[in-house]
Design a protein around this motif. Structure first.
Motif, PDB file in Angstrom:
ATOM      1  N   ALA A  38       4.987   4.589 -15.057  1.00  0.00           N
ATOM      2  CA  ALA A  38       3.707   5.137 -14.598  1.00  0.00           C
ATOM      3  C   ALA A  38       2.578   4.211 -15.046  1.00  0.00           C
ATOM      4  N   ASN A  39       1.505   4.173 -14.241  1.00  0.00           N
ATOM      5  CA  ASN A  39       0.314   3.412 -14.609  1.00  0.00           C
ATOM      6  C   ASN A  39      -0.902   4.079 -13.978  1.00  0.00           C
ATOM      7  N   SER A  40      -2.054   3.441 -14.081  1.00  0.00           N
ATOM      8  CA  SER A  40      -3.281   4.047 -13.570  1.00  0.00           C
ATOM      9  C   SER A  40      -3.281   4.200 -12.053  1.00  0.00           C
ATOM     10  N   ASP A  41      -2.401   3.506 -11.358  1.00  0.00           N
ATOM     11  CA  ASP A  41      -2.348   3.572  -9.896  1.00  0.00           C
ATOM     12  C   ASP A  41      -1.418   4.663  -9.371  1.00  0.00           C
ATOM     13  N   GLY A  42      -0.613   5.252 -10.232  1.00  0.00           N
ATOM     14  CA  GLY A  42       0.276   6.287  -9.732  1.00  0.00           C
ATOM     15  C   GLY A  42       1.348   6.662 -10.732  1.00  0.00           C
ATOM     16  N   PRO A  43       2.166   7.628 -10.336  1.00  0.00           N
ATOM     17  CA  PRO A  43       3.230   8.114 -11.222  1.00  0.00           C
ATOM     18  C   PRO A  43       4.364   7.102 -11.342  1.00  0.00           C
ATOM     19  N   GLY A  44       5.179   7.299 -12.338  1.00  0.00           N
ATOM     20  CA  GLY A  44       6.349   6.459 -12.492  1.00  0.00           C
ATOM     21  C   GLY A  44       7.389   6.768 -11.423  1.00  0.00           C
ATOM     22  N   ARG A  45       8.404   5.954 -11.376  1.00  0.00           N
ATOM     23  CA  ARG A  45       9.499   6.160 -10.423  1.00  0.00           C
ATOM     24  C   ARG A  45      10.764   6.439 -11.218  1.00  0.00           C
ATOM     25  N   SER A  46      11.382   7.541 -10.899  1.00  0.00           N
ATOM     26  CA  SER A  46      12.630   7.914 -11.565  1.00  0.00           C
ATOM     27  C   SER A  46      13.770   7.072 -11.000  1.00  0.00           C
ATOM     28  N   GLU A  92      -3.011  -4.662  -5.165  1.00  0.00           N
ATOM     29  CA  GLU A  92      -1.936  -4.913  -4.217  1.00  0.00           C
ATOM     30  C   GLU A  92      -0.857  -5.766  -4.878  1.00  0.00           C
ATOM     31  N   VAL A  93       0.358  -5.579  -4.429  1.00  0.00           N
ATOM     32  CA  VAL A  93       1.481  -6.325  -4.969  1.00  0.00           C
ATOM     33  C   VAL A  93       2.307  -6.846  -3.814  1.00  0.00           C
ATOM     34  N   LEU A  94       2.644  -8.107  -3.859  1.00  0.00           N
ATOM     35  CA  LEU A  94       3.581  -8.664  -2.898  1.00  0.00           C
ATOM     36  C   LEU A  94       4.967  -8.467  -3.505  1.00  0.00           C
ATOM     37  N   ALA A 132       9.045  -0.155   7.469  1.00  0.00           N
ATOM     38  CA  ALA A 132       8.997  -0.538   6.056  1.00  0.00           C
ATOM     39  C   ALA A 132       7.966   0.306   5.307  1.00  0.00           C
ATOM     40  N   TYR A 133       6.836   0.553   5.945  1.00  0.00           N
ATOM     41  CA  TYR A 133       5.772   1.359   5.339  1.00  0.00           C
ATOM     42  C   TYR A 133       6.255   2.779   5.041  1.00  0.00           C
ATOM     43  N   ALA A 134       7.158   3.287   5.848  1.00  0.00           N
ATOM     44  CA  ALA A 134       7.653   4.654   5.683  1.00  0.00           C
ATOM     45  C   ALA A 134       8.660   4.795   4.540  1.00  0.00           C
ATOM     46  N   CYS A 135       8.879   3.737   3.776  1.00  0.00           N
ATOM     47  CA  CYS A 135       9.796   3.806   2.634  1.00  0.00           C
ATOM     48  C   CYS A 135       9.357   4.935   1.706  1.00  0.00           C
ATOM     49  N   PRO A 136      10.297   5.738   1.226  1.00  0.00           N
ATOM     50  CA  PRO A 136       9.915   6.871   0.373  1.00  0.00           C
ATOM     51  C   PRO A 136       9.272   6.424  -0.936  1.00  0.00           C
ATOM     52  N   VAL A 137       8.221   7.144  -1.315  1.00  0.00           N
ATOM     53  CA  VAL A 137       7.554   6.945  -2.607  1.00  0.00           C
ATOM     54  C   VAL A 137       7.422   8.312  -3.272  1.00  0.00           C
ATOM     55  N   PRO A 168       0.795   5.516  -4.442  1.00  0.00           N
ATOM     56  CA  PRO A 168       0.117   4.930  -3.284  1.00  0.00           C
ATOM     57  C   PRO A 168       1.121   4.335  -2.298  1.00  0.00           C
ATOM     58  N   SER A 169       0.741   4.336  -1.031  1.00  0.00           N
ATOM     59  CA  SER A 169       1.507   3.651   0.015  1.00  0.00           C
ATOM     60  C   SER A 169       0.645   2.502   0.505  1.00  0.00           C
ATOM     61  N   TYR A 170       1.019   1.309   0.146  1.00  0.00           N
ATOM     62  CA  TYR A 170       0.240   0.136   0.519  1.00  0.00           C
ATOM     63  C   TYR A 170       0.605  -0.321   1.923  1.00  0.00           C
TER      64      TYR A 170
END
Length: 123
Positions: free
Chosen positions: A5-13, A72-74, A95-100, A105-107
């Motif tokens: 987790a960071n200031s941009d969003g929750p962590g990923r399990s 943003e992250v490449l 690709a954008y529809a990848c689950p988050v 955020p969805s970049y």
């Protein structure tokens, strides 16, 4: 990118990461099967990226970056061989529809054509 987790969003399990990798794997498989996938790679964490310029003598000058102040992250790229921009946009939308995870955020996905002109035409 490591799931923390960071200031941009929750962590990923582990389940979130598995869902992402499964989704992108299926997209890669579909593009390979259709013959449209030329190349594609995930990239290392942005903290490993460096900016390189050259000193007057031509020797490399390496500095940290390029993402220090960017949100943003490449994360990776695909090179696809498609008939037109519309097909590239369809792939990008998938690709954008990848689950988050909820709240993440969805970049946007950047579509950047490869210039097929020879070097002399660009001068």
């Amino acid at each position: 990118m490591g799931g923390a987790a960071n200031s941009d969003g929750p962590g990923r399990s582990e389940a979130d990461l598995k869902a992402m990798f499964d989704y992108m794997g299926a997209l890669n498989d579909d593009l390979a099967e259709s013959g449209e996938r030329v190349d594609g790679q995930g990239l290392a964490d942005p903290r490993h990226a460096r900016l390189v310029t050259a000193a007057a003598d031509g020797s490399p000058v390496v500095s940290d970056g390029p993402y220090g102040e960017s949100k943003e992250v490449l994360a990776g790229y695909w090179i696809v061989d498609v008939a037109d921009f519309d097909r590239a946009a369809e792939i990008a939308a998938r690709a954008y529809a990848c689950p988050v995870p909820p709240g993440a955020p969805s970049y946007p996905v950047v579509v950047h054509p490869v210039d097929s002109r020879s070097g002399t035409e660009m001068c």
